[in-house]
Scaffold this motif. Structure first.
Motif, PDB file in Angstrom:
ATOM      1  N   HIS A 296       0.700  -1.318   0.105  1.00 44.94           N
ATOM      2  CA  HIS A 296       0.016  -0.074   0.021  1.00 44.94           C
ATOM      3  C   HIS A 296       0.643   1.271  -0.057  1.00 44.94           C
ATOM      4  N   THR A 375      -0.836 -10.991   1.185  1.00 46.52           N
ATOM      5  CA  THR A 375      -2.058  -9.834   0.927  1.00 46.52           C
ATOM      6  C   THR A 375      -3.285 -10.988   0.918  1.00 46.52           C
ATOM      7  N   ALA A 603     -12.936   3.816   6.899  1.00 46.70           N
ATOM      8  CA  ALA A 603     -12.384   3.699   5.342  1.00 46.70           C
ATOM      9  C   ALA A 603     -13.283   3.921   4.164  1.00 46.70           C
ATOM     10  N   ASN A 619      -4.988   0.160  -3.217  1.00 42.01           N
ATOM     11  CA  ASN A 619      -5.652   1.458  -2.847  1.00 42.01           C
ATOM     12  C   ASN A 619      -6.863   1.252  -2.155  1.00 42.01           C
ATOM     13  N   PRO A 621      -8.441   0.559   1.512  1.00 45.40           N
ATOM     14  CA  PRO A 621      -8.787   0.346   2.716  1.00 45.40           C
ATOM     15  C   PRO A 621     -10.102  -0.287   3.012  1.00 45.40           C
ATOM     16  N   THR A 652      -8.945  -1.596   8.245  1.00 42.16           N
ATOM     17  CA  THR A 652      -7.734  -2.295   7.963  1.00 42.16           C
ATOM     18  C   THR A 652      -7.445  -1.980   6.390  1.00 42.16           C
ATOM     19  N   THR A 653      -5.901  -2.223   6.207  1.00 41.44           N
ATOM     20  CA  THR A 653      -5.466  -2.317   4.894  1.00 41.44           C
ATOM     21  C   THR A 653      -5.864  -3.673   4.305  1.00 41.44           C
ATOM     22  N   ASN A 735       1.700  -1.288   6.569  1.00 39.56           N
ATOM     23  CA  ASN A 735       0.019  -1.781   6.662  1.00 39.56           C
ATOM     24  C   ASN A 735      -0.385  -1.515   7.993  1.00 39.56           C
TER      25      ASN A 735
END
Length: 759
Positions: A296, A375, A603, A619, A621, A652-653, A735
């Motif tokens: 990110h 991820t 978010a 991109n 969240p 969260t990301t 992150n």
């Protein structure tokens, strides 16, 4: 001839032990390589099982245990003042070492321009009566969104002199070093070489190995003293041999496997690769090496998420090549050419220009799958008792479905969102499309179609809501969210027109002409609102300029969007610290003791058309709402809004999940309890609080917690004088995840399995 003896790691039944062996690497033709004299400071190094370093005759050897029974080894030296990776190898426990590269040279390329404030930021300030003094411009300049420092053509207006070609500076890395230092930081081991120069930037080069994972991170730790610098960087390693790793492999944006075997001509420039998941793998015989971006923090916010080619390879000779990561100089879509803001580099700040490598005793595809675990495969992991939610998509959804000839046409945008693992999405039509400012007849017809198209687009465990970014009367840009699908309203109230009336076609409709009207409508319909992209774009100056307004000092105002990437500064350990966290912390201090509920950080996306081929995960969240189920298309969505209003969610990301959270205790004796799981090695957790006047925090190092872990955090704190508290977790890739602020003098809630009950 043995020119130096070098430390090598082998595994015994109890620990990693050092032995001496191995002949020196050679150049083509078999000539042994000599290393420069290298003094290496090991004062901050602590030997530990699974993570070790040793010097032997001007070579530093580092070895560490990885995942699934694998072991890594990297040897560092200096040649002509240049740090060199003498060799990088991997093996399965008890197996033979497989060398992935020898005599690898780090390389960086930096391109910089000048940051300028945009008129988009200036307009809301001027409309609020704020004079654009030099101090005001300086305060907001770093957070420009519509800025493209490397684009010279006329475009969106900027504050200050026009752009000049002389603003742009390009530089490649060079080194003049004779030493290194080694530092143990929890489960990480850092090897740092001073003497890095890159034009206006200078500093150090650092390699970081992490016990328990096959990751190796390389950073240029560089700063500039020039003012108002915006920049981007490319990074990688060169010197790989086609004899050891004869090809590179990746997935294209359609998900199809691709490869290049270096059978073409020698390349003078890097070949940018539009690879799915931002990942390229050099494949050898019995092992592979992946290179990829931080998920990110490598990405500043754009209007679109088209893949611009974030990895590269380059054939440097008949037998050698380089690989790494990159950013483009500009946007590819002409419509958005003026939106490519780059990273900020305030004078004197140390920018962390990172690139990841992942060594694996496996094939390219096996290595790719191992990297994707970090991820969750670029998806938001399902979590029992939670549903994922994000808002603010400007898709021109209704117009496009009208043009398709059927409201049932599947839209590629929604396919991309489903693939991410989203359960609830909020659209934002009426943003340059249809008739947003019509007093009624045209807008109500548009709304009717909007309600129906989103209803038809919803599915089991996938809800599409017809919300809006009206940005009228309150100040700044904001999102308004309704519990019912069919609330008809206009942003125009003509003289003598009633606030509400019964329309023969649409039923009850609202006409709003000022902030009081919008507030009254929200009260009647149970709606909520929050600011989009705080302190930048059309919300520059907000929410600060209206902290004292009754519609902000109201529980229907939720807070601000968590929209990082606008003002991305790689010297910061947390993303969106000033725009997002500081604005909300400030409000909660101001409203201490007011009887209001806390203000939150939600978010939010604020983006345009999407497709499955886009690189969306970087991109996005997301909010994890505490919900038993996703509402169906015809359901009242009050449970979604209640979860938001009551703070029953975390943001969260994607890589860190806070599965349970609570605040326990009474009086001054309190403690935070949080169950956390993560992928990248952790960096720190923080407890942040306010007392009605100032904000303070306790930052707790978590570098001893390696990759792919879970932990219950129990953090006691003294609540004396404190009015609110929040909790966040950040990892070594930048992150993060965080829960919402909670008052300490009010009934407390929890997000565990018994959530939504008062304690």
């Amino acid at each position: 001839m043995l020119l130096y003896r070098i430390a090598v790691v082998v595994t015994t039944s109890t620990a990693l032990v050092w032995i001496t062996s191995a002949a020196a690497p050679t150049v083509a033709g078999g000539t042994p390589l000599l290393a420069d004299a290298m003094a290496c400071d090991l004062a901050q190094y602590k030997s530990s099982p699974g993570l070790a370093a040793a010097m032997d005759q001007n070579v530093l050897a580092v070895a560490w245990t990885g995942q699934n029974g694998s072991e890594m080894r990297a040897r560092y030296a200096i040649d002509g003042g240049q740090p060199i990776v003498r060799d990088l190898a991997v093996r399965r426990t008890g197996g033979q070492w497989v060398t992935l590269g020898q005599n690898l040279t780090p390389e960086y390329r930096v391109v910089s321009g000048i940051r300028r404030m945009s008129t988009q930021q200036a307009d809301p300030l001027k409309a609020a009566g704020v004079e654009l003094t030099p101090d005001v411009i300086a305060r907001n300049r770093w957070y420009a969104f519509w800025d493209a420092p490397l684009v010279m053509k006329p475009g969106r207006e900027i504050i200050g002199p026009p752009r000049r070609e002389s603003d742009i500076k390009r530089a490649s890395s060079s080194f003049h070093t004779t030493s290194c230092s080694v530092k143990t930081d929890g489960a990480a081991l850092e090897v740092t070489f001073p003497g890095l120069s890159m034009g206006i930037f200078s500093g150090d080069l650092r390699f970081t190995a992490y016990r328990g994972t096959n990751l190796l991170r390389m950073d240029a730790l560089a700063k500039t003293n020039d003012e108002w610098i915006a920049y981007k960087y490319d990074a990688g390693l060169k010197g790989f041999s086609t004899g050891l790793t004869p090809r590179v492999a990746w997935r294209d944006t359609g998900g199809q496997p691709q490869h290049y075997e270096f059978g073409g001509v020698i390349q003078n420039t890097s070949a940018p690769v539009k690879a799915q998941n931002r990942l390229l793998v050099a494949e050898g015989k019995g092992a592979s090496l992946g290179t990829f971006t931080p998920p990110h923090t490598f990405f500043f916010t754009r209007e679109v998420d088209t893949n611009l080619g974030y990895v590269w390879y380059r054939k440097d000779s008949a037998t050698t090549f380089g690989i790494g990561i990159r950013q483009a100089d500009a946007e590819e879509t002409p419509q958005y050419a003026d939106n490519f803001a780059l990273f900020n580099a305030p004078p004197g700040t140390v920018q962390h220009m990172g690139v990841y490598f992942y060594a694996s005793p496996d094939s390219a595809e096996g290595t790719r799958q191992a990297v994707l675990r970090f991820t969750h495969g670029d998806e938001f992991k399902p979590l029992p008792g939670y549903k994922t939610f994000v808002n603010h998509f400007h898709l021109r959804f209704t117009e496009r479905l009208r043009a398709s000839g059927s409201f049932d046409t599947p839209m590629q945008d929604l396919a991309a969102m489903k693939a991410l693992g989203l359960n609830i999405i909020g659209l934002s039509d009426f943003h340059g499309d249809m008739h947003p400012n019509d007093p009624g007849p045209l807008r109500f017809k548009d709304q009717k179609d909007y309600f129906e198209t989103t209803r038809r687009a919803s599915d089991t465990d996938f809800l599409v809501t017809p919300w809006e970014e009206p940005s009228a009367y309150f100040g700044g840009h904001y999102n308004i969210i309704f519990p019912k699908r069919n609330v008809y309203w206009s942003k125009v109230r003509q003289p003598g027109q009633p606030f509400t009336e019964i329309d023969p076609m649409y039923g009850k409709v609202y006409h709003t002409g000022d902030a009081a009207d919008v507030q009254q409508m929200m009260d009647a319909e149970g709606a909520y609102w929050y600011h989009a992209h705080p302190r930048t774009k059309g919300t520059t100056g907000y929410p600060d300029l209206i902290f004292d307004k009754p519609y902000v000092k109201n529980d229907r105002y939720l807070g601000v969007a968590f929209k990082p990437g606008m003002g991305m500064d790689l010297s910061e350990a947390k993303i969106c610290e000033w725009r997002c966290f500081d604005s909300t912390d400030t409000m909660n201090n101001l409203y201490t003791g007011s009887g209001l509920k806390p203000k939150y950080i939600i978010a939010d996306i604020d983006t345009y058309r999407k497709g499955p081929e886009d690189d969306t995960y970087a991109n996005f969240p997301v909010n994890y709402l505490k919900l038993a189920r996703t509402p169906r298309a015809d359901d009242d969505v009050s449970p979604v809004l209640a979860a938001l209003r009551d703070g029953h969610f975390f943001v969260t990301t994607g890589e860190i999940l806070i599965t349970n959270y609570s605040i326990a205790g009474t009086g001054a004796t309190r403690s935070i309890g949080a169950d956390v799981e993560w992928t990248f090695p952790l960096s720190f957790v923080e407890v942040v609080w306010g007392d009605g006047k100032k904000v303070d925090r306790q930052m707790i190092s978590a570098t001893d917690l390696g990759a792919f872990g879970t932990k219950h955090f129990a953090i006691p704190f003294d609540a004396t004088g404190k009015s609110w508290v929040r909790f966040a977790v950040w990892d070594t890739a930048g992150n993060g995840a965080f829960v919402q602020p909670a008052w300490l003098n009010a009934p407390r809630t929890t997000t565990d399995e018994g959530a939504q009950r008062k304690q």
